[in-house]
Design a protein around this motif. Structure first.
Motif, PDB file in Angstrom:
ATOM      1  N   GLY A 201       0.841  -1.197   0.000  1.00 48.52           N
ATOM      2  CA  GLY A 201       0.000   0.000   0.000  1.00 48.52           C
ATOM      3  C   GLY A 201       0.868   1.235   0.000  1.00 48.52           C
ATOM      4  O   GLY A 201       1.462   1.596  -1.013  1.00 48.52           O
ATOM      5  N   SER A 202       0.958   1.922   1.140  1.00 49.47           N
ATOM      6  CA  SER A 202       1.827   3.101   1.242  1.00 49.47           C
ATOM      7  C   SER A 202       3.295   2.729   1.422  1.00 49.47           C
ATOM      8  O   SER A 202       4.181   3.522   1.134  1.00 49.47           O
ATOM      9  CB  SER A 202       1.380   3.989   2.407  1.00 49.47           C
ATOM     10  OG  SER A 202       0.099   4.526   2.181  1.00 49.47           O
ATOM     11  N   TYR A 203       3.568   1.525   1.923  1.00 46.38           N
ATOM     12  CA  TYR A 203       4.957   1.080   2.061  1.00 46.38           C
ATOM     13  C   TYR A 203       5.188  -0.106   1.134  1.00 46.38           C
ATOM     14  O   TYR A 203       4.253  -0.756   0.666  1.00 46.38           O
ATOM     15  CB  TYR A 203       5.266   0.686   3.509  1.00 46.38           C
ATOM     16  CG  TYR A 203       4.557  -0.563   3.978  1.00 46.38           C
ATOM     17  CD1 TYR A 203       5.140  -1.823   3.769  1.00 46.38           C
ATOM     18  CD2 TYR A 203       3.332  -0.511   4.606  1.00 46.38           C
ATOM     19  CE1 TYR A 203       4.505  -2.984   4.174  1.00 46.38           C
ATOM     20  CE2 TYR A 203       2.684  -1.673   5.017  1.00 46.38           C
ATOM     21  CZ  TYR A 203       3.280  -2.899   4.794  1.00 46.38           C
ATOM     22  OH  TYR A 203       2.653  -4.049   5.205  1.00 46.38           O
ATOM     23  N   SER A 204       6.461  -0.380   0.881  1.00 52.40           N
ATOM     24  CA  SER A 204       6.816  -1.505   0.014  1.00 52.40           C
ATOM     25  C   SER A 204       8.082  -2.153   0.524  1.00 52.40           C
ATOM     26  O   SER A 204       8.901  -1.520   1.199  1.00 52.40           O
ATOM     27  CB  SER A 204       7.027  -1.043  -1.432  1.00 52.40           C
ATOM     28  OG  SER A 204       5.838  -0.577  -2.014  1.00 52.40           O
ATOM     29  N   HIS A 205       8.240  -3.431   0.189  1.00 53.91           N
ATOM     30  CA  HIS A 205       9.517  -4.126   0.364  1.00 53.91           C
ATOM     31  C   HIS A 205      10.098  -4.294  -1.040  1.00 53.91           C
ATOM     32  O   HIS A 205       9.532  -5.037  -1.853  1.00 53.91           O
ATOM     33  CB  HIS A 205       9.314  -5.493   1.021  1.00 53.91           C
ATOM     34  CG  HIS A 205       8.533  -5.436   2.301  1.00 53.91           C
ATOM     35  ND1 HIS A 205       8.905  -4.660   3.373  1.00 53.91           N
ATOM     36  CD2 HIS A 205       7.377  -6.061   2.671  1.00 53.91           C
ATOM     37  CE1 HIS A 205       8.030  -4.819   4.354  1.00 53.91           C
ATOM     38  NE2 HIS A 205       7.095  -5.657   3.943  1.00 53.91           N
ATOM     39  N   ARG A 206      11.189  -3.608  -1.323  1.00 56.15           N
ATOM     40  CA  ARG A 206      11.784  -3.647  -2.655  1.00 56.15           C
ATOM     41  C   ARG A 206      13.260  -3.997  -2.551  1.00 56.15           C
ATOM     42  O   ARG A 206      13.962  -3.518  -1.641  1.00 56.15           O
ATOM     43  CB  ARG A 206      11.645  -2.305  -3.376  1.00 56.15           C
ATOM     44  CG  ARG A 206      10.210  -1.863  -3.603  1.00 56.15           C
ATOM     45  CD  ARG A 206      10.146  -0.725  -4.606  1.00 56.15           C
ATOM     46  NE  ARG A 206       8.773  -0.254  -4.827  1.00 56.15           N
ATOM     47  CZ  ARG A 206       8.392   0.532  -5.809  1.00 56.15           C
ATOM     48  NH1 ARG A 206       9.299   0.959  -6.694  1.00 56.15           N
ATOM     49  NH2 ARG A 206       7.146   0.925  -5.937  1.00 56.15           N
TER      50      ARG A 206
END
Length: 309
Positions: A201-206
């Protein structure tokens, strides 16, 4: 003068997936009181009364939260008032603990009869099988739309510094001060499978970024419509710092999500001071800080998106 410690821990836990059995965590630490070595003591300045060097390597594990590995069902009303079961959480039979292997190097020293001291540590951790959450396809039939899994590898490193000082030391009064500083940086090195991004959503694991980094649409400009009390003609960052329309003609979001900042502080610390007076009374104060990250202001989001203020 030389201390060596070795240990091992073996765990099993009911919160592991059913296909996971015993896991082991070895550790070893070495400490050397260099100031008590005659050949080194002779070369140290007289102001340094103690010096200890230390190193440690060890493994530990963060167990999955209770029941996160289980596939569960939920009771719901069925035909003719009969109770039936419906899929709830997908679970993960292969879920195992997040394994962390860490290296620490540091020293601690006392000076001026231990009235001043420094404690320094460098650490580097590698988290293997890091536990993260990902979305579950609605076609799976499970109502809870997330699944915990062992995502991949995360590298963390930083330093911890502690400085203490006794500025005044009298029979009836004294004054001590302490300062701590800690830095932290982490990078997702890989994600299991072919994933390079897990969008939360507003955060990601990239891959290449820290866990829980903020990724969202960045508005560069917009016009306020006083009639609808909404923004129109919004232009967003296209990922290269250049403007692009945020929305399509039909109102769908077409701008890409861009990096907005870290969700975890990169620097933390505290300053404390204690003043003792009348021999048995003391006054204590502390100020702590955290920088290098951003937090979601949900109050402001609600004012904008729901109440249009």
């Amino acid at each position: 003068r030389l201390y060596l410690t070795g240990a091992a821990r073996v765990d099993n836990n009911s919160s592991f997936g059913k296909d996971v059995k015993w896991v082991g965590y070895p550790k070893a630490s070495l400490s050397y009181v260099a100031s008590e070595e005659p050949s080194i003591r002779a070369k140290l300045p007289s102001a340094i009364n103690s010096l200890r060097l230390r190193a440690a390597f060890g493994a530990s594990g963060q167990q999955p939260a209770l029941n996160t590995a289980l596939q569960t069902l939920s009771p719901v009303p069925g035909p003719n008032g009969q109770g039936v079961l419906t899929p709830n959480t997908l679970g993960n039979t292969d879920l195992k603990p997040e394994r962390v292997e860490g290296l620490e190097l540091g020293f601690e020293t006392g000076m001026f009869s231990d009235r001043f001291g420094i404690d320094f540590t460098y650490f580097r951790d590698v988290s293997k099988d890091a536990i993260l959450s990902r979305g579950v396809a609605p076609s799976s039939g499970f109502g809870v739309n997330n699944q915990f899994f062992n995502a991949g590898q995360i590298t963390k490193q930083g330093v911890e510094l502690g400085v203490k000082g006794q500025l005044i030391n009298r029979r009836d009064y004294s004054w001590d001060v302490n300062f701590t500083l800690g830095t932290h940086s982490s990078t997702i090195n890989r994600l299991n499978g072919r994933d390079t991004t897990i969008d939360g959503g507003s955060y990601s694991h990239r891959v290449g970024y820290a866990p829980f980094d903020w990724f969202s649409y960045k508005v560069l400009s917009a016009t306020f419509d006083p009639t609808t009390r909404r923004a129109i003609n919004a232009m967003c960052d296209n990922g290269r710092g250049q403007p692009t329309p945020c929305l399509s003609a039909t109102g769908g979001v077409i701008a890409p999500k861009v990096f907005l900042g870290h969700g975890i502080p990169s620097t933390e610390g505290a300053f404390t001071t204690t003043f003792r007076f009348l021999r048995n009374f003391s006054v204590y104060a502390m100020a702590d800080y955290a920088t290098g990250y951003k937090r979601l202001d949900n109050n402001l989001r609600i004012r904008c998106q729901i109440f249009y203020t």
